[in-house]
Scaffold this motif. Structure first.
Motif, mmCIF file in Angstrom:
data_model
loop_
_atom_site.group_PDB
_atom_site.id
_atom_site.type_symbol
_atom_site.label_atom_id
_atom_site.label_comp_id
_atom_site.label_asym_id
_atom_site.label_seq_id
_atom_site.Cartn_x
_atom_site.Cartn_y
_atom_site.Cartn_z
ATOM 1 N N ILE A 192 0.855 -1.187 0.000
ATOM 2 C CA ILE A 192 0.000 0.000 0.000
ATOM 3 C C ILE A 192 0.895 1.242 0.000
ATOM 4 N N PRO A 193 0.802 2.101 -1.020
ATOM 5 C CA PRO A 193 1.694 3.263 -1.138
ATOM 6 C C PRO A 193 1.264 4.428 -0.244
ATOM 7 N N ARG A 194 1.680 4.382 1.004
ATOM 8 C CA ARG A 194 1.228 5.405 1.955
ATOM 9 C C ARG A 194 1.983 6.724 1.824
ATOM 10 N N LYS A 195 2.981 6.784 0.951
ATOM 11 C CA LYS A 195 3.587 8.082 0.646
ATOM 12 C C LYS A 195 2.759 8.859 -0.381
ATOM 13 N N ALA A 196 1.793 8.172 -1.010
ATOM 14 C CA ALA A 196 0.873 8.852 -1.923
ATOM 15 C C ALA A 196 -0.153 9.631 -1.110
ATOM 16 N N ASP A 197 -0.796 10.590 -1.744
ATOM 17 C CA ASP A 197 -1.802 11.397 -1.042
ATOM 18 C C ASP A 197 -3.012 10.553 -0.660
ATOM 19 N N VAL A 198 -3.394 9.662 -1.545
ATOM 20 C CA VAL A 198 -4.425 8.669 -1.244
ATOM 21 C C VAL A 198 -3.964 7.331 -1.807
ATOM 22 N N ALA A 199 -4.358 6.250 -1.157
ATOM 23 C CA ALA A 199 -4.026 4.908 -1.642
ATOM 24 C C ALA A 199 -5.330 4.180 -1.946
ATOM 25 N N CYS A 200 -5.474 3.693 -3.172
ATOM 26 C CA CYS A 200 -6.744 3.147 -3.644
ATOM 27 C C CYS A 200 -6.614 1.669 -4.011
ATOM 28 N N TRP A 203 -9.083 -4.182 -1.855
ATOM 29 C CA TRP A 203 -9.031 -4.993 -0.637
ATOM 30 C C TRP A 203 -9.980 -4.418 0.414
ATOM 31 N N GLY A 204 -10.944 -5.177 0.808
ATOM 32 C CA GLY A 204 -11.897 -4.753 1.826
ATOM 33 C C GLY A 204 -13.029 -3.885 1.319
ATOM 34 N N SER A 205 -13.067 -3.624 0.029
ATOM 35 C CA SER A 205 -14.079 -2.696 -0.488
ATOM 36 C C SER A 205 -15.447 -3.352 -0.668
ATOM 37 N N SER A 206 -16.480 -2.532 -0.610
ATOM 38 C CA SER A 206 -17.819 -2.985 -0.947
ATOM 39 C C SER A 206 -17.912 -3.137 -2.464
ATOM 40 N N LYS A 207 -18.852 -3.938 -2.932
ATOM 41 C CA LYS A 207 -19.040 -4.118 -4.369
ATOM 42 C C LYS A 207 -19.379 -2.774 -5.012
ATOM 43 N N GLY A 208 -18.632 -2.426 -6.054
ATOM 44 C CA GLY A 208 -18.877 -1.169 -6.756
ATOM 45 C C GLY A 208 -18.214 0.043 -6.140
ATOM 46 N N TYR A 209 -17.373 -0.166 -5.114
ATOM 47 C CA TYR A 209 -16.670 0.939 -4.458
ATOM 48 C C TYR A 209 -15.162 0.696 -4.451
ATOM 49 N N THR A 210 -14.412 1.779 -4.364
ATOM 50 C CA THR A 210 -12.969 1.728 -4.171
ATOM 51 C C THR A 210 -12.669 2.007 -2.702
ATOM 52 N N PHE A 211 -11.820 1.185 -2.108
ATOM 53 C CA PHE A 211 -11.372 1.442 -0.735
ATOM 54 C C PHE A 211 -10.239 2.466 -0.821
ATOM 55 N N VAL A 212 -10.412 3.601 -0.150
ATOM 56 C CA VAL A 212 -9.436 4.692 -0.208
ATOM 57 C C VAL A 212 -8.894 4.985 1.186
ATOM 58 N N GLU A 213 -7.574 4.952 1.304
ATOM 59 C CA GLU A 213 -6.909 5.399 2.531
ATOM 60 C C GLU A 213 -6.338 6.783 2.278
ATOM 61 N N ILE A 214 -6.705 7.732 3.121
ATOM 62 C CA ILE A 214 -6.208 9.105 2.987
ATOM 63 C C ILE A 214 -4.924 9.228 3.808
ATOM 64 N N LYS A 218 -3.257 17.002 1.957
ATOM 65 C CA LYS A 218 -3.491 17.285 0.541
ATOM 66 C C LYS A 218 -4.498 16.282 -0.044
ATOM 67 N N GLY A 219 -4.327 15.011 0.330
ATOM 68 C CA GLY A 219 -5.239 13.976 -0.135
ATOM 69 C C GLY A 219 -6.627 14.147 0.446
ATOM 70 N N GLU A 220 -6.703 14.539 1.708
ATOM 71 C CA GLU A 220 -7.995 14.754 2.360
ATOM 72 C C GLU A 220 -8.760 15.883 1.682
ATOM 73 N N GLN A 221 -8.040 16.971 1.347
ATOM 74 C CA GLN A 221 -8.681 18.099 0.681
ATOM 75 C C GLN A 221 -9.136 17.714 -0.723
ATOM 76 N N LEU A 222 -8.328 16.899 -1.402
ATOM 77 C CA LEU A 222 -8.686 16.431 -2.740
ATOM 78 C C LEU A 222 -9.994 15.644 -2.705
ATOM 79 N N ILE A 223 -10.104 14.716 -1.776
ATOM 80 C CA ILE A 223 -11.327 13.908 -1.670
ATOM 81 C C ILE A 223 -12.533 14.793 -1.391
ATOM 82 N N GLN A 224 -12.380 15.717 -0.460
ATOM 83 C CA GLN A 224 -13.502 16.591 -0.101
ATOM 84 C C GLN A 224 -13.921 17.457 -1.286
ATOM 85 N N ASN A 225 -12.946 18.008 -2.007
ATOM 86 C CA ASN A 225 -13.258 18.850 -3.169
ATOM 87 C C ASN A 225 -13.953 18.043 -4.269
#
Length: 383
Positions: A192-200, A203-214, A218-225
């Motif tokens: 899992i690339p935790r040096k990235a702003d978000v890691a997608c 693993w563990g995701s619901s059907k039709g969703y992406t599991f995102v670790e913030i 910068k990554g948190e603001q990106l998701i909110q925007n």
């Protein structure tokens, strides 16, 4: 920071073409259309799933062509940024090894982190394109040209055909026969690339969703925007989903450490002199290394020039590279991939890097500080 979300694209076309919710493509599209970045560096499928190439686009409509996973495209992108895009504000998709390489170049002042949005991709490993085609013929009994998509999931390499049918084989069975993931991917501990702003990832995701670790503000603001502007919708990940994801990650890390013990059993550098006599001094290992980006390579300095009529000293070449790079080796395996004499370069370098980690605690591409062996000369990075 630890914040986990389930994210889904709102664009129907992205949902259909992308995998597991389309979060990555949606975030890239938002960054471009909002003029937050000038362009996106990504991997695009060309004629088939075995032909993934780096692509830089400034057109949001072209991003749909980069949607979906390409496990048969073990391409590195960090040096493309350092050499050609360092002055532009960009977004880039990063496997763990890409994120590690970018981090190492940032430490050498070759990339300005403020100019880069890193959209991380969880990764269980990549497969060499030619190996994948042979593997599909042998183990799946189908024509590789009939495969329209592939993925690695739940310990299996899964291929989908044009008619929607799927075939799968356990990764362990493939690798026991010398196929499956590249050897360096089998040894890789960072999933899992935790040096990235978000890691997608899935693993563990619901059907039709992406599991995102913030991972960053910068990554948190990106998701909110992206939510506020209608590009994605999100919900909190449940404790169960978080535990499932962590369990998958831990299993893969344990497998990697086990594989390290098996693949790195040879005693290096005791055998280096004999191994490196095969070297042709083609410099492909240096040229392909995603971290080796010095402005002026030490190997090209006058005092290292050799008599063109004398027998070359390849050990000197590799000793110099090792002194400069082994402690920063990210185990991407590119050097070993391109070596025409099949010298086990990535194994040798990773073994040295792991020893350096043991002695100093420094983990290449992960530790915040620069390595202890770092010298000012290494900031002479490519312009």
């Amino acid at each position: 920071m630890e914040k986990y979300l389930q994210v889904k694209a709102t664009n129907p076309e992205i949902l259909e073409k992308a995998e597991n919710g389309g979060a990555v493509t949606s975030l890239l599209k938002f960054l471009l259309e909002s003029n937050t970045v000038e362009g996106v560096l990504n991997i695009k499928k060309e004629k088939d799933v075995y032909d993934g190439i780096p692509t830089f686009t400034t057109d949001p409509d072209e991003l749909i062509e980069t949607a979906g996973s390409l496990h048969c495209a073990p391409t590195m992108i960090s040096d493309i940024i350092a050499r050609h895009l360092k002055d532009e504000k960009i977004a880039v998709t990063t496997k763990p090894c890409d994120a590690m390489a970018i981090d190492e170049i940032i430490k050498r002042c070759g990339i300005n982190r403020d100019n880069v949005y890193m959209i991380g991709l969880n990764c269980g490993g990549t497969v060499q394109p030619i190996v994948a085609e042979k593997m599909i013929k042998l183990f799946y009994d189908i024509n590789p040209e009939e495969v329209v998509s592939e993925e690695i999931n739940k310990g299996k390499f899964i291929v989908e055909l044009a008619d929607g049918t799927e075939k799968s084989v356990k990764i362990d069975d493939l690798e026991d026969e010398g196929y499956g993931r590249r050897e360096n991917c089998q040894r890789c501990e960072l999933k899992i690339p935790r040096k990235a702003d978000v890691a997608c990832g899935n693993w563990g995701s619901s059907k039709g969703y992406t599991f995102v670790e913030i991972n960053t503000p910068k990554g948190e603001q990106l998701i909110q925007n992206a939510i506020d502007n209608g590009y994605i919708e999100a919900k909190e990940a449940s404790e169960k989903q978080i535990k499932i994801r962590k369990k998958v990650e831990n299993i893969m890390i344990k497998m990697a450490k086990k594989t390290q013990k098996k693949q790195l059993i040879k005693e290096y550098p005791d055998e280096m002199s004999e191994i490196f006599t095969r070297c042709l001094k083609c410099y492909r290992c240096r040229d392909v290394c995603p971290v080796c980006n010095c402005k002026v390579c030490s190997l090209e300095k006058p005092y290292y020039e050799e008599d063109p009529f004398a027998e070359p000293d390849p050990l000197m070449l590799h000793a110099i590279r090792m002194g400069h790079m082994a402690f920063s080796c990210i185990n991407c395996g590119q050097c070993e991939d391109v070596c025409p004499m099949e010298i086990p370069l990535s194994k040798i370098f990773q073994k040295v890097q792991l020893k350096y980690r043991e002695e100093t605690g420094y983990i290449s591409g992960v530790t915040e500080d620069k390595p202890m062996m770092y010298s000012g000369e290494k900031e002479e990075i490519v312009e």
